[in-house]
Design an enzyme around this catalytic site. Structure first.
Site, mmCIF file in Angstrom:
data_model
loop_
_atom_site.group_PDB
_atom_site.id
_atom_site.type_symbol
_atom_site.label_atom_id
_atom_site.label_comp_id
_atom_site.label_asym_id
_atom_site.label_seq_id
_atom_site.Cartn_x
_atom_site.Cartn_y
_atom_site.Cartn_z
ATOM 1 N N ARG A 47 0.818 -1.228 0.000
ATOM 2 C CA ARG A 47 0.000 0.000 0.000
ATOM 3 C C ARG A 47 0.846 1.270 0.000
ATOM 4 O O ARG A 47 0.448 2.286 0.559
ATOM 5 C CB ARG A 47 -0.971 0.024 1.184
ATOM 6 C CG ARG A 47 -2.014 -1.074 1.158
ATOM 7 C CD ARG A 47 -3.105 -0.739 0.168
ATOM 8 N NE ARG A 47 -4.111 -1.793 0.143
ATOM 9 C CZ ARG A 47 -5.274 -1.719 0.768
ATOM 10 N NH1 ARG A 47 -5.565 -0.651 1.466
ATOM 11 N NH2 ARG A 47 -6.128 -2.704 0.678
ATOM 12 N N ARG A 51 -3.426 6.401 -0.028
ATOM 13 C CA ARG A 51 -3.948 7.523 0.746
ATOM 14 C C ARG A 51 -2.976 8.217 1.675
ATOM 15 O O ARG A 51 -3.269 9.298 2.159
ATOM 16 C CB ARG A 51 -5.149 7.062 1.561
ATOM 17 C CG ARG A 51 -6.352 6.859 0.711
ATOM 18 C CD ARG A 51 -7.444 6.243 1.514
ATOM 19 N NE ARG A 51 -6.990 4.993 2.087
ATOM 20 C CZ ARG A 51 -7.723 4.233 2.871
ATOM 21 N NH1 ARG A 51 -8.925 4.615 3.184
ATOM 22 N NH2 ARG A 51 -7.251 3.096 3.343
ATOM 23 N N ARG A 60 -6.440 11.803 -7.203
ATOM 24 C CA ARG A 60 -7.664 10.993 -7.163
ATOM 25 C C ARG A 60 -8.942 11.823 -7.056
ATOM 26 O O ARG A 60 -10.040 11.287 -7.180
ATOM 27 C CB ARG A 60 -7.595 10.030 -5.956
ATOM 28 C CG ARG A 60 -6.988 8.663 -6.226
ATOM 29 C CD ARG A 60 -7.916 7.745 -7.019
ATOM 30 N NE ARG A 60 -9.295 7.772 -6.535
ATOM 31 C CZ ARG A 60 -9.741 7.161 -5.450
ATOM 32 N NH1 ARG A 60 -8.942 6.419 -4.750
ATOM 33 N NH2 ARG A 60 -11.001 7.266 -5.078
ATOM 34 N N ASP A 96 -6.489 -3.136 -7.557
ATOM 35 C CA ASP A 96 -7.112 -3.669 -6.345
ATOM 36 C C ASP A 96 -7.491 -5.123 -6.603
ATOM 37 O O ASP A 96 -7.680 -5.523 -7.747
ATOM 38 C CB ASP A 96 -8.356 -2.863 -5.950
ATOM 39 C CG ASP A 96 -8.793 -3.222 -4.532
ATOM 40 O OD1 ASP A 96 -8.231 -2.653 -3.580
ATOM 41 O OD2 ASP A 96 -9.648 -4.105 -4.376
ATOM 42 N N TYR A 171 -14.965 -11.885 0.270
ATOM 43 C CA TYR A 171 -15.716 -10.670 -0.100
ATOM 44 C C TYR A 171 -17.002 -11.026 -0.833
ATOM 45 O O TYR A 171 -18.056 -10.418 -0.603
ATOM 46 C CB TYR A 171 -14.848 -9.736 -0.955
ATOM 47 C CG TYR A 171 -13.839 -8.960 -0.131
ATOM 48 C CD1 TYR A 171 -14.259 -7.985 0.773
ATOM 49 C CD2 TYR A 171 -12.474 -9.207 -0.230
ATOM 50 C CE1 TYR A 171 -13.348 -7.279 1.554
ATOM 51 C CE2 TYR A 171 -11.557 -8.506 0.534
ATOM 52 C CZ TYR A 171 -11.996 -7.550 1.425
ATOM 53 O OH TYR A 171 -11.100 -6.851 2.198
HETATM 54 C C1 LIG Z 1 -7.787 -6.992 1.052
HETATM 55 C C2 LIG Z 1 -7.293 -6.133 -0.078
HETATM 56 C C3 LIG Z 1 -8.060 -5.173 -0.802
HETATM 57 N N1 LIG Z 1 -7.212 -4.610 -1.756
HETATM 58 C C4 LIG Z 1 -5.959 -5.160 -1.644
HETATM 59 C C5 LIG Z 1 -6.001 -6.139 -0.620
HETATM 60 C C6 LIG Z 1 -4.849 -7.020 -0.242
HETATM 61 C C7 LIG Z 1 -3.856 -6.275 0.563
HETATM 62 C C8 LIG Z 1 -4.267 -6.023 1.980
HETATM 63 O O1 LIG Z 1 -4.467 -7.011 2.712
HETATM 64 O O2 LIG Z 1 -4.347 -4.847 2.362
HETATM 65 C C9 LIG Z 1 -4.777 -4.910 -2.468
HETATM 66 C C10 LIG Z 1 -4.469 -3.527 -2.868
HETATM 67 N N2 LIG Z 1 -5.295 -2.442 -2.945
HETATM 68 C C11 LIG Z 1 -4.606 -1.371 -3.388
HETATM 69 C C12 LIG Z 1 -3.302 -1.776 -3.690
HETATM 70 C C13 LIG Z 1 -2.353 -0.812 -4.384
HETATM 71 C C14 LIG Z 1 -0.987 -1.033 -4.486
HETATM 72 C C15 LIG Z 1 -0.207 -0.729 -3.237
HETATM 73 O O3 LIG Z 1 0.252 0.419 -3.072
HETATM 74 O O4 LIG Z 1 0.027 -1.674 -2.426
HETATM 75 C C16 LIG Z 1 -3.191 -3.119 -3.334
HETATM 76 C C17 LIG Z 1 -1.982 -4.037 -3.404
HETATM 77 C C18 LIG Z 1 -5.125 -0.004 -3.600
HETATM 78 C C19 LIG Z 1 -6.226 0.458 -2.731
HETATM 79 N N3 LIG Z 1 -7.363 -0.220 -2.405
HETATM 80 C C20 LIG Z 1 -8.170 0.578 -1.654
HETATM 81 C C21 LIG Z 1 -7.546 1.843 -1.490
HETATM 82 C C22 LIG Z 1 -8.137 3.029 -0.761
HETATM 83 C C23 LIG Z 1 -9.132 3.673 -1.675
HETATM 84 C C24 LIG Z 1 -9.009 5.143 -1.752
HETATM 85 O O5 LIG Z 1 -7.915 5.701 -1.908
HETATM 86 O O6 LIG Z 1 -10.069 5.773 -1.715
HETATM 87 C C25 LIG Z 1 -6.334 1.773 -2.172
HETATM 88 C C26 LIG Z 1 -5.323 2.875 -2.361
HETATM 89 C C27 LIG Z 1 -9.507 0.211 -1.132
HETATM 90 C C28 LIG Z 1 -9.566 -1.121 -0.498
HETATM 91 N N4 LIG Z 1 -9.543 -2.322 -1.172
HETATM 92 C C29 LIG Z 1 -9.580 -3.359 -0.255
HETATM 93 C C30 LIG Z 1 -9.621 -2.784 1.053
HETATM 94 C C31 LIG Z 1 -9.691 -3.552 2.342
HETATM 95 C C32 LIG Z 1 -9.610 -1.384 0.881
HETATM 96 C C33 LIG Z 1 -9.544 -0.301 1.961
HETATM 97 C C34 LIG Z 1 -10.871 0.284 2.255
HETATM 98 C C35 LIG Z 1 -10.739 1.616 2.971
HETATM 99 O O7 LIG Z 1 -10.312 1.617 4.135
HETATM 100 O O8 LIG Z 1 -11.049 2.633 2.338
HETATM 101 C C36 LIG Z 1 -9.481 -4.800 -0.610
#
Ligand SMILES: Cc1c2[nH]c(c1CCC(=O)O)Cc1[nH]c(c(CCC(=O)O)c1C)Cc1[nH]c(c(CCC(=O)O)c1C)Cc1[nH]c(c(C)c1CCC(=O)O)C2
Length: 367
Positions: A47, A51, A60, A96, A171
Site C-alpha cells: 500500500r 492515501r 484521485r 485492487d 468478499y
Molecule cells: C484486502 C485487499 C483489498 N485490496 C488489496 C487487498 C490485499 C492487501 C491487503 O491485505 O491490504 C490490495 C491492494 N489495494 C490497493 C493496492 C495498491 C498497491 C499498493 O500500493 O500496495 C493493493 C496491493 C489499492 C487500494 N485499495 C483501496 C484503497 C483506498 C481507496 C481510496 O484511496 O479511496 C487503495 C489505495 C480500497 C480497499 N480495497 C480493499 C480494502 C480492504 C480497501 C480499503 C478500504 C478503505 O479503508 O477505504 C481490498
C-alpha cells in the site's frame, strides 16, 4: 538473475520469458527474491501507493477508486509516486484485488473507509454457476498501465498482484469486509462442493488477471491471501491450499518471483510456502528468524515492520528496523516491508527514513 535464479520456476529463465520483458539482473529486489546476495537490502511497502500520499489524494480527486484502477495513465502515475518519493526497490501496480471481478462483470464497488462491497453476495451453487468468467480483454486497461510503467520505471522492478481465491471468496460470500468470515466458513464446511467450485472459478479469474500482467511485463507477482489467517491450518490445507497452489504453480513457467502473503498466518507459513511461492510474506506477529524456520529452506521472506509502529517516533522505528534487518539476515533472502499495508495517516517522511535506514545498513556476508 544470478546463480540463485536458476533454482526457481522451471529453470528456463531466458527462453520462457515474454518478448519485451526487461532484464534486471542487478535489481536488489529480484536478487533477494531469488535468494542471491543483493547490493543492498531491498525495501518496498505494501500500500505504498495510496492515501498516505498527498500527491495521491490530489490526483484521485473526483475519480472513483475502480475507475482510477482502470484508467491506464492514472494507474501508471499513482504507481510511480511512491517510487519517486521514497526510492523504494520495487513499484507495486496501482490496482485492487476486486478489479478482475469488476472487469468480469460482477457488481462490486470500493466504498471509501469500508472496502469492497458486493451487490449480490454469492452463497449458493446457482450463484457460483452464474459467476462470469474473466477474459484478458476485460483487464486490457490494467495491461496497458503495466506497459506504460515498464517504459517509465528504468531499473526499478514492477510487482503485479491479485487476490487469492479465499480472500476474494470471502468478499463475494460475505458481501463486503467481514470480521469473522462466518458465512464463508459456513459455506466451506456445509457445502464443500459449492465452495470448491467457487474457488476454482476464482483461481481461473486470478490466473487470467496475473497472466495479463505478466504478458504486459511485470517483473514479479504477489498473491494476497490477506484474510487466510482466519483459518485453522487443517481447514487451510483442505479447503484453500489446492486453489492457491493452482494459481502459483500456474505461473511457474514465467520464472518470475512469486510472493505469497497473508495477515495473522504464523500457523500457516509452512503450508503457504508449499503453495509454490518463492517469497513468503510475514506479518509483525512473528520474528523473521522464527518465520524462516517455519517456512523452511528454499524460500525468501518479506516483511515485517508493524505499520502501527510508524506512529511511535523515530527512536522506536529505528530500533525496530534494525531488529528486523538482523532477524531477516537469517533467512535465505530478505525483502524489507511492513507486516501489512501502510495506514492512511502515516507520515510519508517516516517511510522515507525507513527506506534510508534499510539502504544504509550493510548487507551481511553470505553463509
Ligand atoms: C484486502 C485487499 C483489498 N485490496 C488489496 C487487498 C490485499 C492487501 C491487503 O491485505 O491490504 C490490495 C491492494 N489495494 C490497493 C493496492 C495498491 C498497491 C499498493 O500500493 O500496495 C493493493 C496491493 C489499492 C487500494 N485499495 C483501496 C484503497 C483506498 C481507496 C481510496 O484511496 O479511496 C487503495 C489505495 C480500497 C480497499 N480495497 C480493499 C480494502 C480492504 C480497501 C480499503 C478500504 C478503505 O479503508 O477505504 C481490498
Amino acid at each position: 538473475m544470478g546463480t540463485a535464479g536458476s533454482t526457481t520456476g522451471t529453470g528456463t529463465a531466458s527462453t520462457a520469458v515474454t518478448s519485451g520483458r526487461r532484464h534486471l539482473p542487478e535489481a536488489p529486489f529480484l536478487v533477494a527474491a531469488n535468494r542471491g546476495r543483493p547490493s543492498r537490502r531491498p525495501v518496498w511497502f505494501m500500500r505504498q501507493a495510496g492515501r498516505s500520499l498527498p500527491e495521491y489524494r490530489e490526483l484521485r480527486k473526483g475519480t472513483g477508486m475502480l475507475e482510477a484502477c482502470l484508467t491506464p495513465d492514472l494507474a501508471c502515475e499513482i504507481t510511480l509516486q511512491p517510487v519517486r518519493r521514497y526510492g523504494v526497490d520495487a513499484a507495486i501496480l496501482f490496482s485492487d484485488i476486486v478489479v478482475p471481478l469488476k472487469a468480469a462483470g460482477v457488481g462490486v464497488d470500493i466504498v471509501a473507509g469500508t472496502g469492497p462491497v458486493v451487490e449480490q453476495p454469492v452463497r449458493t451453487a446457482a450463484d457460483v454457476a452464474a459467476l462470469p468468467a474473466l477474459d484478458a480483454e476485460g483487464v486490457a486497461p490494467v495491461a496497458d498501465a503495466v506497459r506504460l510503467l515498464v517504459r517509465e520505471l528504468g531499473d526499478t522492478p514492477l510487482i503485479g498482484f491479485a487476490g487469492a481465491p479465499f480472500t476474494l471468496a470471502s468478499y463475494l460470500v460475505e458481501g463486503g469486509p467481514s470480521r469473522n468470515h462466518e458465512r464463508t466458513k459456513a459455506l466451506m464446511h456445509a457445502e464443500p462442493d459449492t465452495w470448491h467450485a467457487l474457488c476454482s472459478t476464482l483461481a481461473d479469474t486470478t490466473l487470467t488477471f496475473l497472466r495479463a500482467q505478466v504478458d504486459a511485463g511485470v517483473d514479479a507477482v504477489q498473491l494476497f491471501d490477506s484474510w487466510a489467517g482466519a483459518l485453522s491450518e487443517r481447514d487451510y490445507r483442505e479447503l484453500v491450499l489446492p486453489h492457491s497452489t493452482r494459481v502459483l504453480q500456474g505461473l511457474a513457467d514465467t520464472d518470475l518471483p512469486r510472493i505469497h502473503f497473508g495477515v495473522g498466518t504464523g500457523e500457516l507459513l509452512g503450508a503457504m510456502g508449499e503453495a509454490g511461492a518463492d517469497v513468503v510474506g510475514v506479518d509483525w506477529r512473528l520474528p523473521l528468524d522464527v518465520a524462516a524456520a517455519r517456512v523452511g529452506p528454499g524460500r525468501a521472506l518479506q516483511g515485517n515492520l508493524d505499520p502501527a509502529l510508524l506512529f511511535a517516533g523515530q527512536d522506536v522505528v529505528d530500533r525496530e528496523v534494525r531488529r528486523i534487518l538482523a532477524e531477516g539476515a537469517t533467512a535465505e533472502g530478505h525483502v524489507f516491508n511492513l507486516g501489512h499495508g501502510v495506514l492512511p495517516e502515516t507520515d510519508p517522511d517516516v517511510l522515507a527514513r525507513v527506506v534510508d535506514l534499510v539502504h544504509e545498513t550493510p548487507v551481511p556476508a553470505g553463509p
